[in-house]
Design an enzyme around this catalytic site. Structure first.
Site, PDB file in Angstrom:
ATOM      1  N   CYS A   1      19.813  25.614 -43.817  1.00 32.09           N
ATOM      2  CA  CYS A   1      19.047  26.511 -44.542  1.00 32.09           C
ATOM      3  C   CYS A   1      19.443  26.712 -46.075  1.00 32.09           C
ATOM      4  O   CYS A   1      19.369  27.738 -46.613  1.00 32.09           O
ATOM      5  CB  CYS A   1      19.072  27.951 -43.796  1.00 32.09           C
ATOM      6  SG  CYS A   1      18.638  27.832 -42.067  1.00 32.09           S
TER       7      CYS A   1
ATOM      8  N   ASP B   1      24.383  38.867 -50.552  1.00 28.88           N
ATOM      9  CA  ASP B   1      24.357  38.240 -49.301  1.00 28.88           C
ATOM     10  C   ASP B   1      25.833  37.933 -48.816  1.00 28.88           C
ATOM     11  O   ASP B   1      26.382  36.943 -49.173  1.00 28.88           O
ATOM     12  CB  ASP B   1      23.505  36.957 -49.352  1.00 28.88           C
ATOM     13  CG  ASP B   1      23.562  36.196 -48.131  1.00 28.88           C
ATOM     14  OD1 ASP B   1      24.091  36.720 -47.132  1.00 28.88           O
ATOM     15  OD2 ASP B   1      22.754  35.012 -48.038  1.00 28.88           O
TER      16      ASP B   1
ATOM     17  N   HIS C   1      21.507  30.464 -49.508  1.00 29.64           N
ATOM     18  CA  HIS C   1      20.675  30.276 -47.995  1.00 29.64           C
ATOM     19  C   HIS C   1      19.163  30.498 -48.324  1.00 29.64           C
ATOM     20  O   HIS C   1      18.724  31.442 -49.190  1.00 29.64           O
ATOM     21  CB  HIS C   1      21.170  31.404 -47.205  1.00 29.64           C
ATOM     22  CG  HIS C   1      20.997  31.214 -45.846  1.00 29.64           C
ATOM     23  ND1 HIS C   1      19.584  31.577 -45.261  1.00 29.64           N
ATOM     24  CD2 HIS C   1      21.459  30.518 -44.662  1.00 29.64           C
ATOM     25  CE1 HIS C   1      19.634  31.292 -44.008  1.00 29.64           C
ATOM     26  NE2 HIS C   1      20.691  30.446 -43.530  1.00 29.64           N
TER      27      HIS C   1
ATOM     28  N   LYS D   1      27.595  36.735 -36.921  1.00 23.28           N
ATOM     29  CA  LYS D   1      28.409  35.829 -37.608  1.00 23.28           C
ATOM     30  C   LYS D   1      29.845  36.393 -37.546  1.00 23.28           C
ATOM     31  O   LYS D   1      31.032  35.858 -38.077  1.00 23.28           O
ATOM     32  CB  LYS D   1      28.094  35.568 -38.897  1.00 23.28           C
ATOM     33  CG  LYS D   1      26.738  34.777 -38.802  1.00 23.28           C
ATOM     34  CD  LYS D   1      26.500  34.193 -40.425  1.00 23.28           C
ATOM     35  CE  LYS D   1      24.936  33.869 -40.651  1.00 23.28           C
ATOM     36  NZ  LYS D   1      24.601  32.683 -39.869  1.00 23.28           N
TER      37      LYS D   1
ATOM     38  N   GLN E   1      28.114  35.413 -44.881  1.00 27.10           N
ATOM     39  CA  GLN E   1      29.386  34.582 -44.627  1.00 27.10           C
ATOM     40  C   GLN E   1      30.642  34.911 -45.031  1.00 27.10           C
ATOM     41  O   GLN E   1      31.675  34.389 -44.862  1.00 27.10           O
ATOM     42  CB  GLN E   1      29.032  33.066 -45.300  1.00 27.10           C
ATOM     43  CG  GLN E   1      27.964  32.275 -45.036  1.00 27.10           C
ATOM     44  CD  GLN E   1      28.177  31.887 -43.370  1.00 27.10           C
ATOM     45  OE1 GLN E   1      29.203  31.643 -42.824  1.00 27.10           O
ATOM     46  NE2 GLN E   1      27.086  31.485 -42.746  1.00 27.10           N
TER      47      GLN E   1
END
Lengths: 417, 148
Positions: free
Chosen positions: A375, A211, A134, A237, A214
């Site tokens: 993104c 990261d 991302h 999220k 997600q």
């Protein structure tokens, strides 16, 4: 035999109808059709308990934290610091000092770039990322490139959207200062087998940032078992409020890092000559924090834990399989990102129809998906497409909603001929 | 919001069979337009004789609205002067963004098919990309040539 099968099923199956009743926003019509919300990778929705926890906080308990001796300030502080403990437990960090509240994943990555990497960085030192990232795990390192001459190296992906482990082993080297990887790709859904990347990184003495934006809504995360040095994620999220996120960092690393923003709450004493910084984690939390955000996130975690992350992952995987099967059967539909291990994300293109048109037509059918580059423009460039349509599922979605998506896509084909 | 207002037959037809599609060689002026949000990319080419646009073509890829709009544009501006194109763009822009736009439908011709876009604010940029791009190409033509 049958009874045993039934028993196993009922132990894992979710009562999705009951879950859906907890999410007020799902019960509305959009353009005259019942809403089908399949844009969860962009942002999830919130259960009543989270909305109510935030309201209750503002109605009964709000004051500034870490300051007053009065009752409300104490309540607010207890709730805020209690949230930190909930989060520590959720990701199995060793210590609440390792849980830094930030605005989101993006801010967490920027904090690590500026406070962990920048001091002591030599021109030519390298940061290793993958081609799946991302923009939030690309641009902060590019800023560092301009500031201190960092070299950004990129591990390629293959046509399935799998990060090339062999290439990674060739790219990591003595000048690598950090490996920064997506745990799950937002654009393709690929679950990156980060454990084996971390193992190699450790052999080279290279710290690892994940990261997790997600990953964390969909699977149980144990930062100690992973062995990563930093783990970044966003509240919005995972059923929590926007503008809230977490940087997990190993205590010894965070201790050695300078503060990256100055102000109130991050100090112990200030004179015009000298300021003594506060201890972890407040050293990194300048200014009045997002108290309601922390409380909302902790409430979201309570909700997720009540259902169970393993059951969520199992159910979402069923939805993914069903969506993949139904969508693959549509003529001219191509799924982009076919890694063997995926989160409940299906990115796709339709022959001769631009994703933007798909998004508009689906919206008139009440179906919300994301269209665009997500993104992750380098991912789009790799597949030589300008954009994809992306359906991303959560545990409150149903097979019937995937059927609605398929019907709406057939309708799209009719409208645009 | 009626989908048929957005994807009118004229729009669908111009998307499937864009007119004046391809590279104009040689071209007096050209410019690239990019809408990074949705990935639309267009190149507009034009040939000029004095103030008049004698030929115009475009190439690129994008959504149905951006491709159809560019195709309709090429048909509409051929033979017009640069100032007439500017006025037409003002009319199209009003058509795309204002409900009570005082635009003479006769002046717009087939471009009037884009009026449904105003019901879909997220799509206005798709329809206007080609116009901004042509403007950039024409403005560039007005700039003095440097020898650097």
């Amino acid at each position: 035999m049958n009874a045993a099968v039934t028993a196993t099923r009922s132990a894992t199956a979710l009562d999705v109808a009951a879950i859906r009743r907890d999410f007020p926003i799902l019960h509305q019509t959009v353009n005259g059709k019942p809403l089908v919300y399949l844009d969860n990778a962009a942002s999830s929705q919130r259960p009543k308990s989270v909305i109510e926890a935030i309201s209750r906080y503002y109605e009964h308990d709000h004051a500034n934290v870490h300051r007053g001796v009065h009752t409300l300030s104490q309540r607010a502080t207890d709730a805020y610091e209690g949230a930190r403990e909930t989060i520590r437990r959720f990701i199995n960090a060793r210590d609440t000092k390792e849980i830094v509240f930030v605005r989101g994943t993006t801010e967490a990555v920027n904090l690590v770039a500026q406070s962990f990497l920048r001091p002591g960085f030599e021109p030519g030192d390298e940061i290793l990322i993958s081609a799946l990232e991302h923009h939030a795990n690309i641009v902060p390192w590019q800023l560092l490139r301009e500031q201190v001459g960092a070299v950004l190296k990129v591990i390629p992906i293959n046509e399935q959207g799998v990060v090339d482990f062999d290439e990674f082993q060739k790219l990591i080297g003595p000048r690598t200062k950090l490996l920064a990887l997506a745990h799950v790709s937002n654009a393709l859904g690929t679950i990156v087998p980060v454990e084996k990347f971390i193992k190699v990184a450790k052999q080279h003495g290279v710290p690892v940032l994940l990261d997790g934006a997600q990953a964390i809504p969909h699977t149980a995360v144990d930062v100690q078992a992973l062995g990563c040095d930093f783990y970044c994620f966003s509240s919005h999220k995972m059923l929590g409020p926007t503008g809230m996120g977490v940087l997990y960092g190993k205590r010894e690393l965070l201790e050695a890092m300078p503060p990256w923003q100055g102000g109130g709450d991050m100090i112990l004493s200030v004179s015009f000559e000298k300021t003594t910084f506060n201890q972890l984690p407040w050293k990194f939390e300048a200014g009045t924090p997002h108290i309601a955000g922390a409380i909302g996130l902790a409430t979201a975690i309570d909700y997720l834990e009540k259902i169970g992350m393993d059951r969520i992952a199992a159910y979402e995987n069923e939805l993914l399989e069903y969506a993949t099967e139904r969508l693959s059967a549509l003529p001219g539909l191509r799924i982009v990102g076919t890694a063997p291990d995926k989160a409940a994300v299906v990115s796709f293109t339709l022959d001769g129809i631009h994703p933007h048109d798909i998004g508009t037509i689906l919206d008139t059918e009440g179906v919300a998906i994301r269209t665009g580059h997500h993104c992750a423009m380098p991912v789009m460039d790799f597949f030589k497409i300008p954009a994809t349509a992306r359906a991303s599922m959560s545990f409150y979605n149903t097979r019937e909603e995937i059927d609605r998506l398929v019907t709406a896509l057939e309708h799209t084909r009719q409208v645009l001929g | 919001m009626d989908l048929k207002d957005l994807y009118r037959d004229v729009i669908v037809d111009h998307n499937r069979h864009p007119r004046n599609f391809g590279k104009l060689q040689p071209a007096d002026v050209h410019a690239d337009g990019h809408n990074p949000l949705c990935g639309d990319r267009l190149t507009m080419y034009a040939n000029l004789k004095g103030e008049h646009i004698t030929d115009v073509k475009f190439e690129g890829s994008g959504c149905a609205i951006s491709v159809a709009s560019a195709s309709l544009l090429t048909e509409a501006v051929k033979g017009k002067t640069k100032s007439e194109v500017k006025e037409l763009f003002d009319d199209v822009h009003a058509l795309l963004t204002q409900h009570d736009a005082a635009v003479d439908p006769a002046r717009l011709g087939k471009l009037a098919a884009l009026s449904g876009v105003r019901e879909f604010p997220a799509r206005v940029k798709c329809a206007s990309l080609c116009w901004h791009t042509l403007n950039a190409a024409l403005e560039r033509a007005a700039e003095p040539v440097t020898t650097e």
